[in-house]
Scaffold this active site. Structure first.
Site, PDB file in Angstrom:
ATOM      1  N   SER A  59       4.371  -6.673 -21.176  1.00  0.00           N
ATOM      2  CA  SER A  59       3.263  -7.434 -20.593  1.00  0.00           C
ATOM      3  C   SER A  59       2.081  -7.400 -21.547  1.00  0.00           C
ATOM      4  O   SER A  59       1.858  -6.390 -22.231  1.00  0.00           O
ATOM      5  CB  SER A  59       2.840  -6.808 -19.270  1.00  0.00           C
ATOM      6  OG  SER A  59       1.624  -7.402 -18.833  1.00  0.00           O
ATOM      7  N   TYR A  75       0.349   0.852 -15.313  1.00  0.00           N
ATOM      8  CA  TYR A  75       1.013  -0.340 -15.864  1.00  0.00           C
ATOM      9  C   TYR A  75       0.607  -0.544 -17.317  1.00  0.00           C
ATOM     10  O   TYR A  75       1.448  -0.729 -18.191  1.00  0.00           O
ATOM     11  CB  TYR A  75       0.658  -1.560 -15.026  1.00  0.00           C
ATOM     12  CG  TYR A  75       1.559  -2.751 -15.271  1.00  0.00           C
ATOM     13  CD1 TYR A  75       2.900  -2.730 -14.891  1.00  0.00           C
ATOM     14  CD2 TYR A  75       1.064  -3.896 -15.884  1.00  0.00           C
ATOM     15  CE1 TYR A  75       3.738  -3.824 -15.114  1.00  0.00           C
ATOM     16  CE2 TYR A  75       1.888  -5.004 -16.097  1.00  0.00           C
ATOM     17  CZ  TYR A  75       3.219  -4.955 -15.716  1.00  0.00           C
ATOM     18  OH  TYR A  75       4.040  -6.050 -15.931  1.00  0.00           O
TER      19      TYR A  75
HETATM   20  N1  LIG Z   1       5.440 -11.424 -12.776  1.00  0.00           N
HETATM   21  C1  LIG Z   1       4.546 -11.367 -13.765  1.00  0.00           C
HETATM   22  O1  LIG Z   1       3.496 -12.052 -13.727  1.00  0.00           O
HETATM   23  C2  LIG Z   1       4.782 -10.488 -14.963  1.00  0.00           C
HETATM   24  C3  LIG Z   1       3.815 -10.497 -15.978  1.00  0.00           C
HETATM   25  C4  LIG Z   1       4.026  -9.696 -17.108  1.00  0.00           C
HETATM   26  C5  LIG Z   1       5.176  -8.959 -17.216  1.00  0.00           C
HETATM   27  N2  LIG Z   1       6.108  -8.959 -16.201  1.00  0.00           N
HETATM   28  C6  LIG Z   1       7.308  -8.137 -16.386  1.00  0.00           C
HETATM   29  O2  LIG Z   1       8.450  -8.913 -16.129  1.00  0.00           O
HETATM   30  C7  LIG Z   1       9.537  -8.063 -15.708  1.00  0.00           C
HETATM   31  C8  LIG Z   1      10.149  -8.635 -14.441  1.00  0.00           C
HETATM   32  O3  LIG Z   1       9.168  -8.539 -13.407  1.00  0.00           O
HETATM   33  P1  LIG Z   1       9.136  -9.503 -12.136  1.00  0.00           P
HETATM   34  O4  LIG Z   1       7.878 -10.256 -12.193  1.00  0.00           O
HETATM   35  O5  LIG Z   1      10.440 -10.241 -11.984  1.00  0.00           O
HETATM   36  O6  LIG Z   1       8.983  -8.374 -11.011  1.00  0.00           O
HETATM   37  P2  LIG Z   1       9.721  -8.156  -9.630  1.00  0.00           P
HETATM   38  O7  LIG Z   1       9.855  -9.444  -8.922  1.00  0.00           O
HETATM   39  O8  LIG Z   1       8.972  -7.047  -8.964  1.00  0.00           O
HETATM   40  O9  LIG Z   1      11.156  -7.653 -10.088  1.00  0.00           O
HETATM   41  C9  LIG Z   1      11.273  -6.415 -10.746  1.00  0.00           C
HETATM   42  C10 LIG Z   1      12.729  -6.132 -10.994  1.00  0.00           C
HETATM   43  O10 LIG Z   1      12.823  -4.818 -11.579  1.00  0.00           O
HETATM   44  C11 LIG Z   1      13.829  -4.099 -10.896  1.00  0.00           C
HETATM   45  N3  LIG Z   1      13.544  -2.664 -10.903  1.00  0.00           N
HETATM   46  C12 LIG Z   1      12.386  -2.048 -10.571  1.00  0.00           C
HETATM   47  N4  LIG Z   1      12.530  -0.706 -10.661  1.00  0.00           N
HETATM   48  C13 LIG Z   1      13.799  -0.484 -11.051  1.00  0.00           C
HETATM   49  C14 LIG Z   1      14.553   0.682 -11.329  1.00  0.00           C
HETATM   50  N5  LIG Z   1      13.998   1.915 -11.217  1.00  0.00           N
HETATM   51  N6  LIG Z   1      15.840   0.546 -11.719  1.00  0.00           N
HETATM   52  C15 LIG Z   1      16.382  -0.684 -11.835  1.00  0.00           C
HETATM   53  N7  LIG Z   1      15.730  -1.823 -11.594  1.00  0.00           N
HETATM   54  C16 LIG Z   1      14.453  -1.725 -11.202  1.00  0.00           C
HETATM   55  C17 LIG Z   1      13.803  -4.657  -9.484  1.00  0.00           C
HETATM   56  O11 LIG Z   1      15.024  -4.382  -8.877  1.00  0.00           O
HETATM   57  P3  LIG Z   1      15.097  -4.211  -7.268  1.00  0.00           P
HETATM   58  O12 LIG Z   1      14.675  -5.505  -6.679  1.00  0.00           O
HETATM   59  O13 LIG Z   1      16.519  -3.867  -7.053  1.00  0.00           O
HETATM   60  O14 LIG Z   1      14.143  -3.109  -6.938  1.00  0.00           O
HETATM   61  C18 LIG Z   1      13.572  -6.129  -9.731  1.00  0.00           C
HETATM   62  O15 LIG Z   1      14.798  -6.782  -9.995  1.00  0.00           O
HETATM   63  C19 LIG Z   1       8.907  -6.677 -15.516  1.00  0.00           C
HETATM   64  O16 LIG Z   1       9.187  -5.860 -16.634  1.00  0.00           O
HETATM   65  C20 LIG Z   1       7.414  -6.974 -15.429  1.00  0.00           C
HETATM   66  O17 LIG Z   1       6.614  -5.872 -15.819  1.00  0.00           O
HETATM   67  C21 LIG Z   1       5.937  -9.716 -15.086  1.00  0.00           C
END
Ligand SMILES: NC(=O)c1ccc[n+]([C@@H]2O[C@H](COP(=O)([O-])OP(=O)(O)OC[C@H]3O[C@@H](n4cnc5c(N)ncnc54)[C@H](OP(=O)(O)O)[C@@H]3O)[C@@H](O)[C@H]2O)c1
Length: 153
Positions: A59, A75
């Site tokens: 991020s 974070y």
């Molecule tokens: N959304 C944004 O605006 C944004 C911005 C910058 C970066 N990111 C990054 O993008 C990536 C995806 O995030 P997202 O937005 O899709 O978030 P999300 O909707 O909260 O999904 C997070 C995913 O991570 C998995 N996860 C969390 N803890 C875990 C663990 N201990 N072991 C295995 N899996 C785990 C979750 O699995 P479960 O559902 O099974 O818990 C879920 O599939 C992340 O690295 C996040 O930091 C997102």
């Protein structure tokens, strides 16, 4: 099993502020966001083919230069640690022709941000795929936005 592309995507977001720097929450984010991608990549490393690409979904909140609003201790710290680990992995795996990128997906409409982002998951994924396709030995260790912008550390 041969792996040509490895994407470390899992992540968690906590919302600690300076007055409430919950250590358990910060430690959990560090384990999932920084340590997890390092250990997964190391454990799968013997399966990575020559010329494989490894994407770390990080991020821009892990950027020092881009931090204009503070807060989010766990974070920011964990994504900065992931960025450091990603650059080390880029150096350590270069000899095997394996390239590593640190990729910011954008502010994406997912559960993490209560679907409040400004880009759909599909569009963010399409941008990330373009960045992974463009990744190779010459630009390994780069920190990119999914839209192609180069991000400051
Ligand atoms: N959304 C944004 O605006 C944004 C911005 C910058 C970066 N990111 C990054 O993008 C990536 C995806 O995030 P997202 O937005 O899709 O978030 P999300 O909707 O909260 O999904 C997070 C995913 O991570 C998995 N996860 C969390 N803890 C875990 C663990 N201990 N072991 C295995 N899996 C785990 C979750 O699995 P479960 O559902 O099974 O818990 C879920 O599939 C992340 O690295 C996040 O930091 C997102």
């Amino acid at each position: 099993m041969r792996i040509d592309v490895l994407i470390n995507n899992a992540g968690v977001l906590g919302r600690e502020d300076f007055d409430n720097p919950d250590p358990a929450s910060i430690e959990h984010q560090f384990r999932v966001n920084a340590l997890g991608p390092l250990l997964v990549t190391q454990h799968l490393s013997s399966n990575l083919s020559k010329g494989a690409r490894v994407a770390m979904i990080t991020s821009r909140m892990g950027s020092m230069a881009d931090n204009g609003s503070g807060g989010y201790y766990g974070y920011r710290m964990s994504k900065a640690a992931l960025n450091a680990a990603g650059v080390s992995m880029a150096r350590d795996l270069a000899g095997r022709g394996i390239a590593v990128a640190l990729l910011h997906p954008g502010y994406v409409q997912t559960e993490m941000v209560n679907h409040g982002g400004d880009v759909s998951a599909e569009d963010a994924a399409a941008g990330l795929i373009k960045r992974i396709d463009a990744l190779g030995p010459d630009n390994s260790g780069s920190f990119w936005h999914a839209n192609g912008e180069s991000l400051p550390w």
